[in-house]
Motif scaffolding. Structure first.
Motif, PDB file in Angstrom:
ATOM      1  N   LEU B 125      98.503 107.737 -64.404  1.00 23.83           N
ATOM      2  CA  LEU B 125      99.582 108.605 -64.880  1.00 23.83           C
ATOM      3  C   LEU B 125     100.861 108.411 -64.069  1.00 23.83           C
ATOM      4  N   LYS B 126     100.708 108.183 -62.763  1.00 24.52           N
ATOM      5  CA  LYS B 126     101.909 107.943 -61.943  1.00 24.52           C
ATOM      6  C   LYS B 126     102.616 106.673 -62.413  1.00 24.52           C
ATOM      7  N   ALA B 127     101.836 105.655 -62.748  1.00 27.03           N
ATOM      8  CA  ALA B 127     102.424 104.404 -63.222  1.00 27.03           C
ATOM      9  C   ALA B 127     103.122 104.622 -64.566  1.00 27.03           C
ATOM     10  N   LEU B 128     102.479 105.373 -65.458  1.00 26.30           N
ATOM     11  CA  LEU B 128     103.094 105.650 -66.762  1.00 26.30           C
ATOM     12  C   LEU B 128     104.364 106.482 -66.592  1.00 26.30           C
ATOM     13  N   ASN B 129     104.327 107.407 -65.642  1.00 26.14           N
ATOM     14  CA  ASN B 129     105.491 108.255 -65.390  1.00 26.14           C
ATOM     15  C   ASN B 129     106.646 107.419 -64.838  1.00 26.14           C
ATOM     16  N   ALA B 130     106.300 106.527 -63.899  1.00 25.10           N
ATOM     17  CA  ALA B 130     107.333 105.659 -63.313  1.00 25.10           C
ATOM     18  C   ALA B 130     107.939 104.755 -64.376  1.00 25.10           C
ATOM     19  N   ARG B 133     107.190 106.758 -69.423  1.00 32.07           N
ATOM     20  CA  ARG B 133     106.370 107.030 -70.608  1.00 32.07           C
ATOM     21  C   ARG B 133     105.940 108.495 -70.710  1.00 32.07           C
ATOM     22  N   ILE B 134     106.245 109.305 -69.690  1.00 29.00           N
ATOM     23  CA  ILE B 134     105.841 110.716 -69.723  1.00 29.00           C
ATOM     24  C   ILE B 134     107.096 111.581 -69.769  1.00 29.00           C
ATOM     25  N   ARG B 135     107.129 112.504 -70.723  1.00 23.57           N
ATOM     26  CA  ARG B 135     108.289 113.402 -70.781  1.00 23.57           C
ATOM     27  C   ARG B 135     107.824 114.857 -70.884  1.00 23.57           C
ATOM     28  N   PRO B 136     108.678 115.776 -70.369  1.00 22.74           N
ATOM     29  CA  PRO B 136     108.267 117.189 -70.352  1.00 22.74           C
ATOM     30  C   PRO B 136     108.488 117.858 -71.707  1.00 22.74           C
ATOM     31  N   LEU B 137     107.732 118.912 -71.953  1.00 27.08           N
ATOM     32  CA  LEU B 137     107.977 119.806 -73.080  1.00 27.08           C
ATOM     33  C   LEU B 137     108.515 121.111 -72.493  1.00 27.08           C
ATOM     34  N   PRO B 138     109.439 121.790 -73.194  1.00 25.96           N
ATOM     35  CA  PRO B 138     109.958 123.043 -72.656  1.00 25.96           C
ATOM     36  C   PRO B 138     108.805 124.037 -72.459  1.00 25.96           C
ATOM     37  N   PRO B 139     108.828 124.903 -71.437  1.00 26.77           N
ATOM     38  CA  PRO B 139     109.947 125.126 -70.527  1.00 26.77           C
ATOM     39  C   PRO B 139     109.860 124.316 -69.230  1.00 26.77           C
ATOM     40  N   LEU B 140     109.034 123.291 -69.141  1.00 25.34           N
ATOM     41  CA  LEU B 140     108.909 122.540 -67.886  1.00 25.34           C
ATOM     42  C   LEU B 140     109.931 121.420 -67.794  1.00 25.34           C
ATOM     43  N   GLY B 141     110.081 120.894 -66.566  1.00 24.11           N
ATOM     44  CA  GLY B 141     111.006 119.794 -66.319  1.00 24.11           C
ATOM     45  C   GLY B 141     110.247 118.498 -66.080  1.00 24.11           C
ATOM     46  N   PRO B 142     110.972 117.453 -65.640  1.00 21.57           N
ATOM     47  CA  PRO B 142     110.353 116.141 -65.412  1.00 21.57           C
ATOM     48  C   PRO B 142     109.168 116.225 -64.442  1.00 21.57           C
ATOM     49  N   LEU B 143     108.248 115.309 -64.624  1.00 17.77           N
ATOM     50  CA  LEU B 143     107.023 115.289 -63.828  1.00 17.77           C
ATOM     51  C   LEU B 143     107.260 114.540 -62.526  1.00 17.77           C
ATOM     52  N   ASP B 144     106.686 115.068 -61.417  1.00 17.29           N
ATOM     53  CA  ASP B 144     106.727 114.293 -60.173  1.00 17.29           C
ATOM     54  C   ASP B 144     105.303 114.057 -59.675  1.00 17.29           C
ATOM     55  N   ASP B 145     105.180 113.101 -58.760  1.00 20.53           N
ATOM     56  CA  ASP B 145     103.849 112.714 -58.269  1.00 20.53           C
ATOM     57  C   ASP B 145     103.127 113.877 -57.605  1.00 20.53           C
ATOM     58  N   ALA B 146     103.893 114.740 -56.916  1.00 21.66           N
ATOM     59  CA  ALA B 146     103.251 115.847 -56.202  1.00 21.66           C
ATOM     60  C   ALA B 146     102.543 116.785 -57.176  1.00 21.66           C
ATOM     61  N   THR B 147     103.137 116.981 -58.345  1.00 23.13           N
ATOM     62  CA  THR B 147     102.495 117.850 -59.337  1.00 23.13           C
ATOM     63  C   THR B 147     101.181 117.238 -59.809  1.00 23.13           C
ATOM     64  N   LEU B 148     101.198 115.919 -60.035  1.00 21.94           N
ATOM     65  CA  LEU B 148      99.954 115.249 -60.433  1.00 21.94           C
ATOM     66  C   LEU B 148      98.913 115.350 -59.324  1.00 21.94           C
ATOM     67  N   PHE B 431      93.532 129.783 -60.734  1.00 18.64           N
ATOM     68  CA  PHE B 431      93.598 128.503 -61.454  1.00 18.64           C
ATOM     69  C   PHE B 431      94.772 128.522 -62.404  1.00 18.64           C
ATOM     70  N   GLU B 432      95.566 127.474 -62.334  1.00 20.63           N
ATOM     71  CA  GLU B 432      96.776 127.415 -63.163  1.00 20.63           C
ATOM     72  C   GLU B 432      96.891 126.071 -63.862  1.00 20.63           C
ATOM     73  N   PHE B 433      97.497 126.105 -65.059  1.00 14.35           N
ATOM     74  CA  PHE B 433      97.916 124.855 -65.691  1.00 14.35           C
ATOM     75  C   PHE B 433      99.228 124.418 -65.058  1.00 14.35           C
ATOM     76  N   ARG B 434      99.341 123.145 -64.760  1.00 12.50           N
ATOM     77  CA  ARG B 434     100.559 122.653 -64.109  1.00 12.50           C
ATOM     78  C   ARG B 434     101.352 121.686 -64.982  1.00 12.50           C
ATOM     79  N   LEU B 435     100.754 121.204 -66.058  1.00 13.99           N
ATOM     80  CA  LEU B 435     101.439 120.198 -66.870  1.00 13.99           C
ATOM     81  C   LEU B 435     101.748 120.750 -68.252  1.00 13.99           C
ATOM     82  N   ASN B 436     102.883 120.373 -68.776  1.00 15.66           N
ATOM     83  CA  ASN B 436     103.200 120.599 -70.188  1.00 15.66           C
ATOM     84  C   ASN B 436     104.053 119.395 -70.592  1.00 15.66           C
TER      85      ASN B 436
END
Lengths: 102, 461
Positions: B125-130, B133-148, B431-436
């Motif tokens: 996923l980090k490679a795809l993000n770099a 190829r990965i984009r956020p859906l509202p209300p979240l922002g761009p993905l970073d490695d720390a979140t993954l 427990f939380e969801f972190r990705l959208n």
């Protein structure tokens, strides 16, 4: 004075995934739908005031055939966080019931 | 291949919620070509993905799956399960796989079982993000490695293609990881060349089983018949009915947008769909449109956060009940002070929440002035801290203050009602969801792994 409770036969709320909440207002009849479904009193500002939602992201969908107004808004914190009080958001509709439409 | 309609037996809203044997028999008798159901959702929270466990009782899932596998084997039709084990992570799939193998052995069944895995490793996923190829859906922002890195498990929601591939390769039973609810129910009709708009729309209507009927409590499942120009839906219970209102209203349920539903590889648009009663219990739907789009899969990531320890008391003392907001504020301040004094800097950046059930626990709002006092309230104490041990130390430090905090000064200390000893309950992590986010893929199977098991002769995967 007419409130949401007066104009609707049913109001419900539910999470739509972990980041969104969706509210359905079932109006009592076509006349009330026509009169209130576009009311500014149910606009984005209401959802900012009651739920802290970003007004720019609030979505309104009007389904005339069913006499339903659907409003979807982002949660201020994702489902299940440290201060979660309503995991399914199933009780959030209650704050809408006494909103004055006119 | 394009002869229709293709009939899909949807036995319930979710595997383990109570399939009805008579309904399954009836669906098969009506000519079902496949049995399909999902087995989970994100609705119950992130714990099930983070921990890799189901929210359902194993026995309940086994009972339902046994009914479906026996019916499928007897009729010679496939059994398709998506989002296995509530969250559809690899551990959730394997939990369901073991149940299926156990059922096959106990009932002398010999299905070819396909397992579809869609859990993702972070490096991929980090490679795809770099690569953008990965984009956020509202209300979240761009993905970073720390979140993954913070996620315990990450899944990508599959579309129908891995299911179609498994069916074409001869699968009798498919146990899929995280999949969109609709893809699980649409895959067979799509494979057989039915209209894509009808297949996806029928799947959306049937995803919660009998929820789209006039009396959702009166039955568990529905039968959808998907053709080349529309679909029909009817309850599996002959005593229940669907009508145009019950079916069309289901598009509202749990959807942010009731007209357009984004799926892997396209958007279902039902703006111009027409719902007509065929008779007093069946509805025909036409006009659903599938708009192909570049292929994306939605990512879901579950993380464990800080830890919580809880305590609960009940209060009937009228001196407290007539001053609840003041009581809440004073007690909360006293508990914070007590915890800080008792633990010192070790306590770190902890959090205490008091929730007054019977007063304002669900909303957290202040009731308007003059609201009548309730007959009693329950007060939930929630301490949140970096570790479980620390959360429990905070709770223990607060114990006496929480159980005996006086509202009237200089009186004998009250004792509020508590039901358990020890009084503090370790609740585990938050427990939380972190990705959208969605990931764009060139091939729908790119992020999916398929494994096969043969239950004959004691063979295992």
């Amino acid at each position: 004075m007419t409130t949401v409770r007066d104009a609707c036969r049913h109001v419900r709320s539910k999470n739509a995934g972990p980041y969104w909440v969706t509210v359905d207002l079932f109006f009592r009849d076509a006349e009330r739908f026509a009169r209130y479904a576009g009311s500014p009193a149910l606009g984005p500002a209401l959802f900012e005031r009651l739920f802290g939602a970003d007004p720019a992201l609030v979505q309104h969908h009007r389904i005339a055939d069913l006499g339903i107004l659907k409003v979807s808004y982002p949660r201020t914190s994702p489902q299940g966080g440290e201060v979660e009080r309503d995991m399914h958001c199933g009780q959030q509709f209650v704050r809408l019931l006494d909103v004055r439409l006119e | 291949m394009t002869e229709g309609p293709i009939r899909i037996l949807v036995p319930s809203g979710s595997l383990g919620s109570g399939v009805r044997e008579a309904e399954v028999r009836r669906g098969v008798a009506l000519g079902a070509h496949a049995i399909a159901t999902d087995a989970g959702s994100t609705d119950s929270g992130a714990a099930y993905l983070a921990l890799g466990v189901s929210k359902n009782d194993r026995g309940a899932v086994k009972r339902d799956l046994a009914i479906l596998m026996q019916a499928g084997a007897a009729a010679g039709i496939p059994v398709i399960v998506g989002t296995a084990g509530q969250a559809g992570g690899d551990l959730n799939v394997d939990w369901t796989r073991d149940i299926a193998v156990e059922i096959a052995r106990e009932h002398g069944l010999t299905p070819r079982v396909a397992l579809l895995y869609s859990e993702q490793d972070k490096a991929t996923l980090k490679a795809l993000n770099a690569a953008g190829r990965i984009r956020p859906l509202p209300p979240l922002g761009p993905l970073d490695d720390a979140t993954l890195d913070g996620c315990d498990h990450i899944v990508a929601a599959m579309g129908p293609e891995p299911y179609v591939a498994a069916l074409q390769a001869g699968a009798d039973v498919i146990i899929g990881g995280r999949t969109t609810d609709t893809a699980v129910l649409a895959c067979f009709a799509l494979m057989r060349g039915m209209d894509a708009g009808a297949a996806w729309h029928a799947a959306k209507i049937a995803e919660c089983g009998a929820q789209c009927t006039v009396r959702p409590a009166d039955g568990a499942g529905v039968l959808i018949a998907v053709g080349t120009d529309g679909f029909e839906v009817e309850p599996l219970n002959p005593a229940n009915r669907c009508d145009p209102h019950s079916v069309s209203a289901h598009m509202l349920y749990e959807n942010a947008n009731p007209f357009r539903l984004t799926e892997p590889g396209g958007v279902l648009d039902v703006t111009r769909a027409r719902y007509v009663a065929l008779d007093d219990r069946r509805v025909r739907v036409t006009g659903s449109v599938w708009e192909p789009q570049p292929y994306t899969m939605k990512l879901e990531g579950a993380a464990r956060g800080r830890y919580q320890t809880v305590m609960l008391i009940g209060i009937q003392d009228p001196d407290v009940l007539c001053r609840l907001d003041e009581f809440h504020d004073r007690m909360l301040a006293a508990l914070y002070e007590r915890a800080r004094r008792s633990l010192g800097p070790e306590a770190g950046d902890f959090h205490i929440s008091l929730r007054l059930y019977g007063w304002n626990a669900v909303s957290g709002d202040r009731p308007p002035p003059g609201a009548p006092p309730p007959r009693e309230v329950g007060v939930l104490f929630v301490a949140t801290a970096e570790t479980q041990a620390l959360a429990t130390r905070i709770a223990k430090a607060c114990n006496a203050w929480f159980f005996h905090f006086p509202i009237v000064p200089d009186q004998e200390l009250p004792s509020y009602g508590f039901a358990f000893t020890p009084a503090d309950i370790e609740r585990g992590p938050v427990f939380e969801f972190r990705l959208n986010h969605v990931v764009a893929v060139d091939d729908p199977l790119q992020l999916v792994r398929t494994a096969w098991i043969d239950v004959r002769e004691g063979a295992d995967a």
